[in-house]
Scaffold this motif. Structure first.
Motif, PDB file in Angstrom:
ATOM      1  N   MET A   1       0.844  -1.188   0.000  1.00 41.82           N
ATOM      2  CA  MET A   1       0.000   0.000   0.000  1.00 41.82           C
ATOM      3  C   MET A   1       0.886   1.246   0.000  1.00 41.82           C
ATOM      4  SD  MET A   1      -3.054   0.835   2.614  1.00 41.82           S
ATOM      5  CE  MET A   1      -4.547   1.352   1.867  1.00 41.82           C
ATOM      6  N   MET A   2       0.486   2.209  -0.781  1.00 40.90           N
ATOM      7  CA  MET A   2       1.263   3.438  -0.918  1.00 40.90           C
ATOM      8  C   MET A   2       1.151   4.266   0.365  1.00 40.90           C
ATOM      9  SD  MET A   2       0.885   6.272  -3.923  1.00 40.90           S
ATOM     10  CE  MET A   2       0.834   5.011  -5.169  1.00 40.90           C
ATOM     11  N   ASN A   3       2.280   4.791   0.821  1.00 37.35           N
ATOM     12  CA  ASN A   3       2.231   5.598   2.035  1.00 37.35           C
ATOM     13  C   ASN A   3       1.731   7.008   1.732  1.00 37.35           C
ATOM     14  OD1 ASN A   3       4.414   7.235   1.184  1.00 37.35           O
ATOM     15  ND2 ASN A   3       5.890   5.797   2.016  1.00 37.35           N
ATOM     16  N   LYS A   4       1.434   7.732   2.790  1.00 36.42           N
ATOM     17  CA  LYS A   4       0.855   9.081   2.647  1.00 36.42           C
ATOM     18  C   LYS A   4       1.805  10.042   1.933  1.00 36.42           C
ATOM     19  CE  LYS A   4      -3.140   8.558   4.508  1.00 36.42           C
ATOM     20  NZ  LYS A   4      -4.341   8.730   3.697  1.00 36.42           N
ATOM     21  N   LEU A   5       3.102   9.895   2.151  1.00 34.59           N
ATOM     22  CA  LEU A   5       4.072  10.770   1.496  1.00 34.59           C
ATOM     23  C   LEU A   5       4.055  10.567  -0.022  1.00 34.59           C
ATOM     24  CD1 LEU A   5       6.255  12.891   2.026  1.00 34.59           C
ATOM     25  CD2 LEU A   5       7.914  11.031   2.185  1.00 34.59           C
ATOM     26  N   GLU A   7       1.551   9.360  -1.716  1.00 37.67           N
ATOM     27  CA  GLU A   7       0.260   9.844  -2.212  1.00 37.67           C
ATOM     28  C   GLU A   7       0.273  11.367  -2.369  1.00 37.67           C
ATOM     29  OE1 GLU A   7      -4.500   9.486  -1.284  1.00 37.67           O
ATOM     30  OE2 GLU A   7      -3.149   8.063  -0.332  1.00 37.67           O
ATOM     31  N   LYS A   8       0.923  12.057  -1.428  1.00 32.76           N
ATOM     32  CA  LYS A   8       1.052  13.518  -1.539  1.00 32.76           C
ATOM     33  C   LYS A   8       1.840  13.909  -2.785  1.00 32.76           C
ATOM     34  CE  LYS A   8       0.696  15.896   2.839  1.00 32.76           C
ATOM     35  NZ  LYS A   8       1.409  16.653   3.848  1.00 32.76           N
ATOM     36  N   LYS A   9       2.906  13.153  -3.050  1.00 33.41           N
ATOM     37  CA  LYS A   9       3.733  13.404  -4.233  1.00 33.41           C
ATOM     38  C   LYS A   9       2.899  13.238  -5.503  1.00 33.41           C
ATOM     39  CE  LYS A   9       6.868  10.586  -6.269  1.00 33.41           C
ATOM     40  NZ  LYS A   9       7.966   9.651  -6.336  1.00 33.41           N
ATOM     41  N   TYR A  10       2.118  12.163  -5.559  1.00 30.82           N
ATOM     42  CA  TYR A  10       1.276  11.932  -6.734  1.00 30.82           C
ATOM     43  C   TYR A  10       0.175  12.984  -6.843  1.00 30.82           C
ATOM     44  CZ  TYR A  10       3.620   7.599  -7.839  1.00 30.82           C
ATOM     45  OH  TYR A  10       4.555   6.670  -8.200  1.00 30.82           O
ATOM     46  N   THR A  11      -0.319  13.452  -5.716  1.00 29.69           N
ATOM     47  CA  THR A  11      -1.339  14.499  -5.732  1.00 29.69           C
ATOM     48  C   THR A  11      -0.771  15.765  -6.377  1.00 29.69           C
ATOM     49  OG1 THR A  11      -2.476  13.612  -3.802  1.00 29.69           O
ATOM     50  CG2 THR A  11      -2.800  15.956  -4.264  1.00 29.69           C
ATOM     51  N   LEU A 129      -9.949  14.575 -12.370  1.00 27.20           N
ATOM     52  CA  LEU A 129     -10.912  13.608 -11.836  1.00 27.20           C
ATOM     53  C   LEU A 129     -10.483  12.172 -12.138  1.00 27.20           C
ATOM     54  CD1 LEU A 129     -14.299  15.378 -12.621  1.00 27.20           C
ATOM     55  CD2 LEU A 129     -13.325  14.917 -10.368  1.00 27.20           C
ATOM     56  N   VAL A 130     -10.105  11.901 -13.382  1.00 25.80           N
ATOM     57  CA  VAL A 130      -9.659  10.549 -13.742  1.00 25.80           C
ATOM     58  C   VAL A 130      -8.404  10.177 -12.959  1.00 25.80           C
ATOM     59  CG1 VAL A 130      -8.665   9.148 -15.607  1.00 25.80           C
ATOM     60  CG2 VAL A 130     -10.726  10.497 -16.026  1.00 25.80           C
ATOM     61  N   LEU A 131      -7.453  11.098 -12.917  1.00 24.32           N
ATOM     62  CA  LEU A 131      -6.188  10.787 -12.249  1.00 24.32           C
ATOM     63  C   LEU A 131      -6.358  10.578 -10.747  1.00 24.32           C
ATOM     64  CD1 LEU A 131      -3.798  13.161 -14.224  1.00 24.32           C
ATOM     65  CD2 LEU A 131      -4.086  10.685 -14.495  1.00 24.32           C
ATOM     66  N   PHE A 132      -7.177  11.391 -10.101  1.00 22.81           N
ATOM     67  CA  PHE A 132      -7.412  11.194  -8.661  1.00 22.81           C
ATOM     68  C   PHE A 132      -8.210   9.917  -8.399  1.00 22.81           C
ATOM     69  CE2 PHE A 132      -6.460  15.809  -8.021  1.00 22.81           C
ATOM     70  CZ  PHE A 132      -5.424  15.626  -7.116  1.00 22.81           C
ATOM     71  N   THR A 133      -9.160   9.617  -9.271  1.00 21.59           N
ATOM     72  CA  THR A 133      -9.928   8.384  -9.118  1.00 21.59           C
ATOM     73  C   THR A 133      -9.006   7.175  -9.255  1.00 21.59           C
ATOM     74  OG1 THR A 133     -11.881   9.517 -10.000  1.00 21.59           O
ATOM     75  CG2 THR A 133     -11.951   7.108  -9.944  1.00 21.59           C
ATOM     76  N   TYR A 134      -8.117   7.241 -10.228  1.00 20.50           N
ATOM     77  CA  TYR A 134      -7.144   6.160 -10.432  1.00 20.50           C
ATOM     78  C   TYR A 134      -6.196   6.052  -9.231  1.00 20.50           C
ATOM     79  CZ  TYR A 134      -3.590   3.268 -12.667  1.00 20.50           C
ATOM     80  OH  TYR A 134      -2.709   2.261 -12.950  1.00 20.50           O
ATOM     81  N   LEU A 135      -5.745   7.191  -8.724  1.00 21.41           N
ATOM     82  CA  LEU A 135      -4.850   7.196  -7.562  1.00 21.41           C
ATOM     83  C   LEU A 135      -5.519   6.509  -6.370  1.00 21.41           C
ATOM     84  CD1 LEU A 135      -2.211   8.082  -6.163  1.00 21.41           C
ATOM     85  CD2 LEU A 135      -3.342  10.275  -5.661  1.00 21.41           C
ATOM     86  N   LYS A 136      -6.790   6.806  -6.156  1.00 22.40           N
ATOM     87  CA  LYS A 136      -7.505   6.171  -5.033  1.00 22.40           C
ATOM     88  C   LYS A 136      -7.572   4.654  -5.219  1.00 22.40           C
ATOM     89  CE  LYS A 136      -8.207  10.007  -2.946  1.00 22.40           C
ATOM     90  NZ  LYS A 136      -7.329  10.345  -1.833  1.00 22.40           N
ATOM     91  N   ALA A 137      -7.710   4.220  -6.472  1.00 20.75           N
ATOM     92  CA  ALA A 137      -7.764   2.780  -6.732  1.00 20.75           C
ATOM     93  C   ALA A 137      -6.412   2.120  -6.493  1.00 20.75           C
ATOM     94  CB  ALA A 137      -8.237   2.520  -8.166  1.00 20.75           C
ATOM     95  N   ILE A 138      -5.342   2.719  -7.027  1.00 18.88           N
ATOM     96  CA  ILE A 138      -4.032   2.068  -6.877  1.00 18.88           C
ATOM     97  C   ILE A 138      -3.497   2.138  -5.453  1.00 18.88           C
ATOM     98  CG2 ILE A 138      -3.402   2.325  -9.310  1.00 18.88           C
ATOM     99  CD1 ILE A 138      -1.476   4.589  -8.464  1.00 18.88           C
ATOM    100  N   HIS A 145     -12.244   5.906  -3.721  1.00 19.84           N
ATOM    101  CA  HIS A 145     -12.292   5.645  -5.162  1.00 19.84           C
ATOM    102  C   HIS A 145     -13.741   5.582  -5.643  1.00 19.84           C
ATOM    103  CE1 HIS A 145     -11.522   3.810  -9.063  1.00 19.84           C
ATOM    104  NE2 HIS A 145     -12.391   2.872  -8.735  1.00 19.84           N
ATOM    105  N   LYS A 146     -14.549   4.820  -4.929  1.00 21.14           N
ATOM    106  CA  LYS A 146     -15.960   4.639  -5.308  1.00 21.14           C
ATOM    107  C   LYS A 146     -16.706   5.979  -5.256  1.00 21.14           C
ATOM    108  CE  LYS A 146     -19.878   1.722  -4.003  1.00 21.14           C
ATOM    109  NZ  LYS A 146     -20.327   0.665  -3.083  1.00 21.14           N
ATOM    110  N   LYS A 147     -16.452   6.744  -4.221  1.00 26.87           N
ATOM    111  CA  LYS A 147     -17.111   8.043  -4.056  1.00 26.87           C
ATOM    112  C   LYS A 147     -16.737   8.995  -5.204  1.00 26.87           C
ATOM    113  CE  LYS A 147     -17.716  11.622  -0.556  1.00 26.87           C
ATOM    114  NZ  LYS A 147     -17.340  12.077   0.785  1.00 26.87           N
ATOM    115  N   LEU A 148     -15.457   9.042  -5.537  1.00 23.22           N
ATOM    116  CA  LEU A 148     -14.981   9.911  -6.611  1.00 23.22           C
ATOM    117  C   LEU A 148     -15.419   9.399  -7.980  1.00 23.22           C
ATOM    118  CD1 LEU A 148     -13.434  12.510  -7.101  1.00 23.22           C
ATOM    119  CD2 LEU A 148     -11.309  11.204  -6.996  1.00 23.22           C
TER     120      LEU A 148
END
Length: 175
Positions: A1-5, A7-11, A129-138, A145-148
């Motif tokens: 699982m990806m850590n918060k750091l 995820e922040k980088k990808y955000t 939207l697509v990229l954040f939805t994908y990020l939530k999935a990965i 992910h489902k909400k977005l």
């Protein structure tokens, strides 16, 4: 699982891409490659890609409802790849061709421009939207992910379908 750091980088990367891509497309729209033959075969090709993307999005929704998660994942990755391919072809066409003016008159003209403007504006919005939805999935944050995805899916589907509609409405006016 990806850590918060991570995820922040990808955000941050998602926001950068979400700003750079529309700006790059707008800038490249003004560039003409000299002495290159017009790529007139591309509009029907990228319209077909939009149609295929719409179909895959619907199939992906059906797959996830049937709990076929791997199929859903593969269909979504393919939809993302097709969207990137569309964008490359769209830019290539417009770098070799002048924009086509819609020749319809009366109410159809207003319908065309409503569809076109809403398509363009939502195509810019769909990137993050697509990229954040994908990020939530990965990152396996499936609740987020489902909400977005409930927001992303109808907008992406609208963009894909209206891309085809715009093509069919403008195609009689291609030179």
């Amino acid at each position: 699982m990806m850590n918060k750091l991570a995820e922040k980088k990808y955000t941050k990367l998602i926001w950068v891409l979400s700003i750079i891509i529309p700006i790059a497309v707008a800038v490249l729209f003004t560039v003409r490659i000299p002495n290159v033959e017009r790529l007139g075969f591309l509009p029907p090709t990228y319209a077909s890609i939009n149609a295929l993307t719409a179909l895959l999005l619907i199939l992906a929704l059906v797959a996830v409802k049937k709990k076929k998660f791997k199929l859903h994942e593969n269909l979504m990755k393919t939809s993302i790849a097709l969207s990137v391919l569309f964008l490359v072809m769209y830019v290539a066409y417009h770098m070799t061709s002048d924009s086509t003016t819609f020749g319809g008159e009366g109410s159809i003209k207003y319908i065309y421009y409503f569809i076109l403007v809403s398509h363009i504006l939502l195509s810019v919005c769909i990137i993050p939207l697509v990229l954040f939805t994908y990020l939530k999935a990965i990152t396996k944050n499936f609740e987020a992910h489902k909400k977005l995805a409930r927001i992303t899916f109808p907008i992406w589907l609208y963009v894909a379908i209206t891309g085809v509609i715009v093509y069919f409405m403008i195609s009689p006016y291609y030179v």
